[in-house]
Design an enzyme around this catalytic site. Sequence first.
Site, PDB file in Angstrom:
ATOM      1  N   HIS A   1       4.896 -20.772 -13.960  1.00 30.06           N
ATOM      2  CA  HIS A   1       3.939 -19.643 -13.993  1.00 30.06           C
ATOM      3  C   HIS A   1       4.027 -18.886 -12.659  1.00 30.06           C
ATOM      4  O   HIS A   1       3.067 -18.794 -11.897  1.00 30.06           O
ATOM      5  CB  HIS A   1       2.542 -20.229 -14.199  1.00 30.06           C
ATOM      6  CG  HIS A   1       1.453 -19.246 -14.486  1.00 30.06           C
ATOM      7  ND1 HIS A   1       1.242 -18.102 -13.729  1.00 30.06           N
ATOM      8  CD2 HIS A   1       0.502 -19.245 -15.433  1.00 30.06           C
ATOM      9  CE1 HIS A   1       0.198 -17.461 -14.212  1.00 30.06           C
ATOM     10  NE2 HIS A   1      -0.266 -18.134 -15.253  1.00 30.06           N
TER      11      HIS A   1
ATOM     12  N   GLU B   1       6.998 -15.363 -15.940  1.00 28.77           N
ATOM     13  CA  GLU B   1       6.954 -16.803 -16.126  1.00 28.77           C
ATOM     14  C   GLU B   1       8.050 -17.279 -17.075  1.00 28.77           C
ATOM     15  O   GLU B   1       8.000 -17.018 -18.281  1.00 28.77           O
ATOM     16  CB  GLU B   1       5.576 -17.185 -16.662  1.00 28.77           C
ATOM     17  CG  GLU B   1       4.450 -16.565 -15.832  1.00 28.77           C
ATOM     18  CD  GLU B   1       3.079 -16.701 -16.474  1.00 28.77           C
ATOM     19  OE1 GLU B   1       2.857 -17.674 -17.226  1.00 28.77           O
ATOM     20  OE2 GLU B   1       2.216 -15.834 -16.229  1.00 28.77           O
TER      21      GLU B   1
HETATM   22  C1  BG6 Z   1      -1.124 -16.344 -17.901  1.00 36.93           C
HETATM   23  C2  BG6 Z   1      -1.756 -16.193 -19.260  1.00 36.93           C
HETATM   24  O1  BG6 Z   1       0.091 -17.022 -18.006  1.00 36.93           O
HETATM   25  O2  BG6 Z   1      -1.994 -17.075 -17.058  1.00 36.93           O
HETATM   26  C3  BG6 Z   1      -3.092 -15.480 -19.100  1.00 36.93           C
HETATM   27  O3  BG6 Z   1      -0.899 -15.479 -20.120  1.00 36.93           O
HETATM   28  C4  BG6 Z   1      -3.976 -16.226 -18.113  1.00 36.93           C
HETATM   29  O4  BG6 Z   1      -3.731 -15.374 -20.356  1.00 36.93           O
HETATM   30  C5  BG6 Z   1      -3.203 -16.405 -16.811  1.00 36.93           C
HETATM   31  O5  BG6 Z   1      -5.167 -15.503 -17.897  1.00 36.93           O
HETATM   32  C6  BG6 Z   1      -3.970 -17.147 -15.715  1.00 36.93           C
HETATM   33  O6  BG6 Z   1      -4.401 -18.382 -16.160  1.00 36.93           O
HETATM   34  P1  BG6 Z   1      -5.261 -19.316 -15.243  1.00 36.93           P
HETATM   35  O7  BG6 Z   1      -5.669 -20.478 -16.097  1.00 36.93           O
HETATM   36  O8  BG6 Z   1      -4.402 -19.733 -14.091  1.00 36.93           O
HETATM   37  O9  BG6 Z   1      -6.437 -18.483 -14.774  1.00 36.93           O
END
Ligand code: BG6
Length: 283
Positions: free
Chosen positions: A155, A255
């Site tokens: 991510h 990602e």
């Molecule tokens: C992204 C998702 O990968 O991560 C989003 O597609 C999400 O929907 C974002 O809001 C952040 O996620 P988190 O759990 O780290 O706040």
Amino acid sequence: MIKQKTLKNNFPYIDIQNKYAKAKIALQGAHVFEYQAVDKPALLWLSDAAYFTEGKAIRGGIPLCFPWFGKHKSDDALPQHGFARTALWELVLEEELVDGSSHVQLKLCESSQSLALWNYRFELTLDVYVGEALRVVISVYNTDTRAFEVGTAFHTYFQVSNIDDVRIEGLKGAVYYDALTQSTHTEKGTLSIHEETDRVYQTHNDTLSFSDAKYSTSIESKGSSSVVVWNPWKEKSLAMADMTDDGYESMVCLETSNAREDTRWVEPSEVHRIEVRYSQSEI
Ligand code: BG6
């Protein structure tokens, strides 16, 4: 040089410095939260309001999503993006390579906490190669007696001069799911971002790139056929405690993943890998 260090609050991380670059990796989540090549700007964006606290995900760097990406398919009460990013990993290998680059390997296996969330035995390893480029490889070993399905992702938050400058290449023709409108579309060409964006692209293109005002970054991957593009934009940033109000202006998440249609089944005794290499060049 590879050193084990802690932040002021005892949060443990690995500090790497060599002739090519410097990097920092938290043991929680095997989370690379800094990488900067010599004479280049920081590759990874890290929120000025990020938590470095046990059990909380770090906003920035490379969070690892496993064993599911996003919300759990059937149970909203389970943690978003799985549990690997908030679990404590173990450092199992550190080595300086002959060319002067560095390699560390971290490992995570099932625990009573993980089994309560996902009832499978597994072994995950993350290999991080810090050199002129940053290369990361995640290996998912099935040590259970049953096959399992996994959603996995790097991510990655990239630092950019300004989100308005960003151009993303390599997604032309790819079909994507827009999570904001819950609809499916096909990418027409170069992607630029001028509003909240949350999409999962399905693509067999193993090389993507993006540029900002000064640098172009190449993303070469194996083992993944999906790419998530995310920027929370202003309103969502205001609502996120671990993001400063203008944080969205200097980041983009691209990602490399196995998300949505690209989740993978791993048979007992088998392994599935995703690997990605990031390198920057001046425009
Ligand atoms: C992204 C998702 O990968 O991560 C989003 O597609 C999400 O929907 C974002 O809001 C952040 O996620 P988190 O759990 O780290 O706040």
